[in-house]
Design a protein around this motif. Structure first.
Motif, PDB file in Angstrom:
ATOM      1  N   HIS A  46     -15.211 -41.217   9.161  1.00 37.39           N
ATOM      2  CA  HIS A  46     -15.954 -41.879  10.435  1.00 37.39           C
ATOM      3  C   HIS A  46     -16.029 -40.975  11.786  1.00 37.39           C
ATOM      4  N   LEU A  47     -15.218 -39.525  11.553  1.00 32.92           N
ATOM      5  CA  LEU A  47     -15.213 -38.670  12.657  1.00 32.92           C
ATOM      6  C   LEU A  47     -15.907 -37.433  12.219  1.00 32.92           C
ATOM      7  N   SER A  48     -16.373 -36.960  13.428  1.00 29.46           N
ATOM      8  CA  SER A  48     -17.358 -35.655  13.132  1.00 29.46           C
ATOM      9  C   SER A  48     -16.195 -34.595  12.518  1.00 29.46           C
ATOM     10  N   VAL A  49     -16.825 -33.259  11.925  1.00 30.30           N
ATOM     11  CA  VAL A  49     -16.136 -32.358  11.285  1.00 30.30           C
ATOM     12  C   VAL A  49     -15.121 -31.796  12.265  1.00 30.30           C
ATOM     13  N   ARG A  50     -15.544 -31.578  13.374  1.00 34.92           N
ATOM     14  CA  ARG A  50     -14.476 -30.704  14.647  1.00 34.92           C
ATOM     15  C   ARG A  50     -13.902 -31.666  15.121  1.00 34.92           C
ATOM     16  N   GLU A  51     -13.871 -32.713  14.849  1.00 32.23           N
ATOM     17  CA  GLU A  51     -12.968 -34.015  15.571  1.00 32.23           C
ATOM     18  C   GLU A  51     -11.968 -34.532  14.595  1.00 32.23           C
ATOM     19  N   TRP A  94     -24.633 -52.347  16.140  1.00 32.21           N
ATOM     20  CA  TRP A  94     -25.248 -51.509  17.360  1.00 32.21           C
ATOM     21  C   TRP A  94     -24.199 -51.110  18.611  1.00 32.21           C
ATOM     22  N   ASP A  95     -23.065 -52.033  18.651  1.00 31.53           N
ATOM     23  CA  ASP A  95     -22.175 -51.975  19.845  1.00 31.53           C
ATOM     24  C   ASP A  95     -20.996 -51.160  19.431  1.00 31.53           C
ATOM     25  N   ASP A  96     -20.834 -50.623  18.362  1.00 31.41           N
ATOM     26  CA  ASP A  96     -19.838 -50.032  17.762  1.00 31.41           C
ATOM     27  C   ASP A  96     -19.355 -48.807  18.402  1.00 31.41           C
ATOM     28  N   ALA A  97     -18.465 -48.564  19.150  1.00 32.58           N
ATOM     29  CA  ALA A  97     -18.436 -47.395  20.029  1.00 32.58           C
ATOM     30  C   ALA A  97     -17.941 -46.189  19.194  1.00 32.58           C
ATOM     31  N   VAL A  98     -17.055 -46.471  18.208  1.00 31.76           N
ATOM     32  CA  VAL A  98     -16.472 -45.289  17.433  1.00 31.76           C
ATOM     33  C   VAL A  98     -17.576 -44.637  16.596  1.00 31.76           C
ATOM     34  N   LEU A  99     -18.466 -45.591  16.012  1.00 28.98           N
ATOM     35  CA  LEU A  99     -19.382 -45.114  15.068  1.00 28.98           C
ATOM     36  C   LEU A  99     -20.643 -44.414  16.111  1.00 28.98           C
ATOM     37  N   ARG A 100     -20.767 -44.909  17.373  1.00 23.98           N
ATOM     38  CA  ARG A 100     -21.704 -44.664  18.240  1.00 23.98           C
ATOM     39  C   ARG A 100     -21.503 -42.871  18.642  1.00 23.98           C
ATOM     40  N   LYS A 146     -19.936 -40.959  16.791  1.00 22.77           N
ATOM     41  CA  LYS A 146     -20.330 -40.010  15.584  1.00 22.77           C
ATOM     42  C   LYS A 146     -21.666 -39.649  15.557  1.00 22.77           C
ATOM     43  N   TYR A 147     -22.439 -40.766  15.783  1.00 27.56           N
ATOM     44  CA  TYR A 147     -24.067 -40.703  15.321  1.00 27.56           C
ATOM     45  C   TYR A 147     -24.525 -41.129  16.890  1.00 27.56           C
ATOM     46  N   PRO A 148     -24.509 -39.828  17.539  1.00 32.80           N
ATOM     47  CA  PRO A 148     -25.280 -39.895  18.929  1.00 32.80           C
ATOM     48  C   PRO A 148     -26.764 -39.631  18.660  1.00 32.80           C
ATOM     49  N   GLY A 149     -27.597 -39.856  19.765  1.00 34.10           N
ATOM     50  CA  GLY A 149     -28.931 -39.824  19.712  1.00 34.10           C
ATOM     51  C   GLY A 149     -29.664 -41.036  19.663  1.00 34.10           C
ATOM     52  N   VAL A 150     -31.125 -40.881  19.490  1.00 34.61           N
ATOM     53  CA  VAL A 150     -31.940 -41.945  19.283  1.00 34.61           C
ATOM     54  C   VAL A 150     -31.887 -42.452  17.926  1.00 34.61           C
ATOM     55  N   ILE A 151     -31.845 -41.991  17.115  1.00 33.15           N
ATOM     56  CA  ILE A 151     -31.527 -42.536  15.559  1.00 33.15           C
ATOM     57  C   ILE A 151     -30.204 -42.785  15.165  1.00 33.15           C
ATOM     58  N   TYR A 152     -29.942 -44.037  15.160  1.00 33.97           N
ATOM     59  CA  TYR A 152     -28.413 -44.537  15.149  1.00 33.97           C
ATOM     60  C   TYR A 152     -28.563 -45.187  13.808  1.00 33.97           C
ATOM     61  N   VAL A 153     -28.080 -44.484  12.764  1.00 34.15           N
ATOM     62  CA  VAL A 153     -27.795 -45.348  11.275  1.00 34.15           C
ATOM     63  C   VAL A 153     -26.752 -44.996  10.856  1.00 34.15           C
ATOM     64  N   PRO A 154     -25.371 -45.710  11.108  1.00 33.14           N
ATOM     65  CA  PRO A 154     -24.126 -45.253  10.541  1.00 33.14           C
ATOM     66  C   PRO A 154     -24.055 -45.610   8.979  1.00 33.14           C
ATOM     67  N   ALA A 172     -18.466 -44.537   6.228  1.00 36.10           N
ATOM     68  CA  ALA A 172     -17.741 -44.273   7.756  1.00 36.10           C
ATOM     69  C   ALA A 172     -17.341 -45.660   7.908  1.00 36.10           C
ATOM     70  N   PHE A 173     -18.113 -46.551   8.032  1.00 39.68           N
ATOM     71  CA  PHE A 173     -17.697 -48.048   8.246  1.00 39.68           C
ATOM     72  C   PHE A 173     -16.497 -48.563   7.429  1.00 39.68           C
ATOM     73  N   TYR A 174     -16.488 -48.110   5.984  1.00 41.01           N
ATOM     74  CA  TYR A 174     -15.302 -48.415   5.311  1.00 41.01           C
ATOM     75  C   TYR A 174     -14.024 -47.666   5.579  1.00 41.01           C
ATOM     76  N   THR A 175     -13.912 -46.477   6.103  1.00 45.21           N
ATOM     77  CA  THR A 175     -12.620 -45.869   6.262  1.00 45.21           C
ATOM     78  C   THR A 175     -12.322 -46.226   7.772  1.00 45.21           C
ATOM     79  N   LEU A 176     -13.167 -46.798   8.741  1.00 44.03           N
ATOM     80  CA  LEU A 176     -13.055 -47.089  10.135  1.00 44.03           C
ATOM     81  C   LEU A 176     -12.549 -48.557  10.029  1.00 44.03           C
TER      82      LEU A 176
END
Length: 299
Positions: free
Chosen positions: A146-151, A269-275, A277-285, A289-293
């Motif tokens: 659920h985290l980006s590569v660098r994080e 929509w209001d999940d801060a952690v997934l938000r 990882k998936y910034p920008g207009v297109i937000y599709v978790p 990622a939901f499972y590991t989080l």
């Protein structure tokens, strides 16, 4: 002379007898062409659509589940995992079923376009195979999906730091390039319907495509494909051409997929952690990622 004048004045009167057989012949040819076109309408390919749905759920969706179920001792991390073998089978069976479906279609694309499409699919699926295989091994080392590569904690400590760029390239190949590379009309409106057994396949088919769109991060590509399909359906309807049972099945599956994606995005929509990882207009978790989080973290 009066008869000749009448013939010159009304030429259709003399030619009427000979014109009628010609008109009847043309009308007969038109009716025959319509009948031939209607006869060439493909029936619903229950066997192929069932095999598609089954292998999608078992070999694609079931792949990460199988990797969690089978003991790690059976498939060491330096050897192909059970998920890798599932993926290899998927890469072979899927293009085979696609080719069989094209063979049964009464109207097909040019052969060169078919070959290029199948080759592109196999290339993308092979890239995805490598990315998923490495990603599976990283999870055993503490990689947090659920985290980006660098994080990710295990990536931050890599030395030299240029190795991080290599993992980001691998992530790009897997999540973007690999996923992105991955005749249905009849003139008879009465045939634009599905048999009852096809309706039973719409739900599992649409649910699988939801998983494919969200986990594969191909929402833009899927949305473009769906609305291009919708535009084609509306355009053909003006010509009194309607979807046959196979085209209607695929269209209903895609429509259900779009609805499920909308519900999925609205729920998270209001999940801060997934938000993050998936910034920008297109937000599709992604589901995993939901499972590991939210699921595996509670165990």
């Amino acid at each position: 002379m009066e008869a000749a004048a009448r013939r010159r004045k009304h030429p259709g009167a003399a030619g009427g007898a000979s014109a009628q057989p010609g008109a009847s012949f043309l009308q007969a040819r038109h009716s025959t062409a319509k009948a031939d076109e209607a006869a060439s309408t493909a029936p619903f390919h229950l066997d192929l659509w069932f095999y598609f749905t089954l292998q999608n759920w078992v070999l694609d969706f079931g792949r990460p589940i199988a990797m969690l179920v089978f003991p790690l001792e059976w498939f060491p991390l330096n050897k192909p995992s059970v998920g890798d073998y599932f993926h290899m089978a998927y890469n072979i069976i899927t293009p085979f079923l696609l080719l069989k479906l094209i063979e049964r279609s009464p109207r097909t694309l040019p052969r060169s376009m078919i070959y290029i499409s199948i080759i592109t699919f196999i290339m993308g699926a092979s890239i995805h195979l490598v990315g998923d295989s490495v990603n599976h091994r990283l999870l055993f080392s503490g990689y947090q999906h659920h985290l980006s590569v660098r994080e990710n904690p295990i990536i931050k400590n890599l030395k030299p730091e240029t190795l991080i760029d290599s993992f980001e390239l691998l992530y790009y190949y897997d999540e973007y390039l690999g996923h992105s590379m991955c005749g249905c009309f009849t003139p008879i409106k009465a045939e634009s319907s599905m048999p009852g057994v096809a309706l039973l396949l719409v739900m599992p088919s649409g649910l699988y495509y939801w998983y494919l769109v969200t986990e594969g991060q191909i929402f833009i590509l899927f949305t473009f494909t769906f609305f291009a399909m919708l535009a084609l359906v509306l355009h053909q309807k003006r010509k009194h051409l309607f979807l046959d049972s196979n085209g209607l099945f695929l269209f209903c599956s895609f429509a259900l997929t779009l609805l499920l994606v909308a519900l999925w995005v609205g729920w998270l929509w209001d999940d801060a952690v997934l938000r993050k990882k998936y910034p920008g207009v297109i937000y599709v978790p992604e589901p995993w990622a939901f499972y590991t989080l939210h699921v595996s973290g509670r165990r």
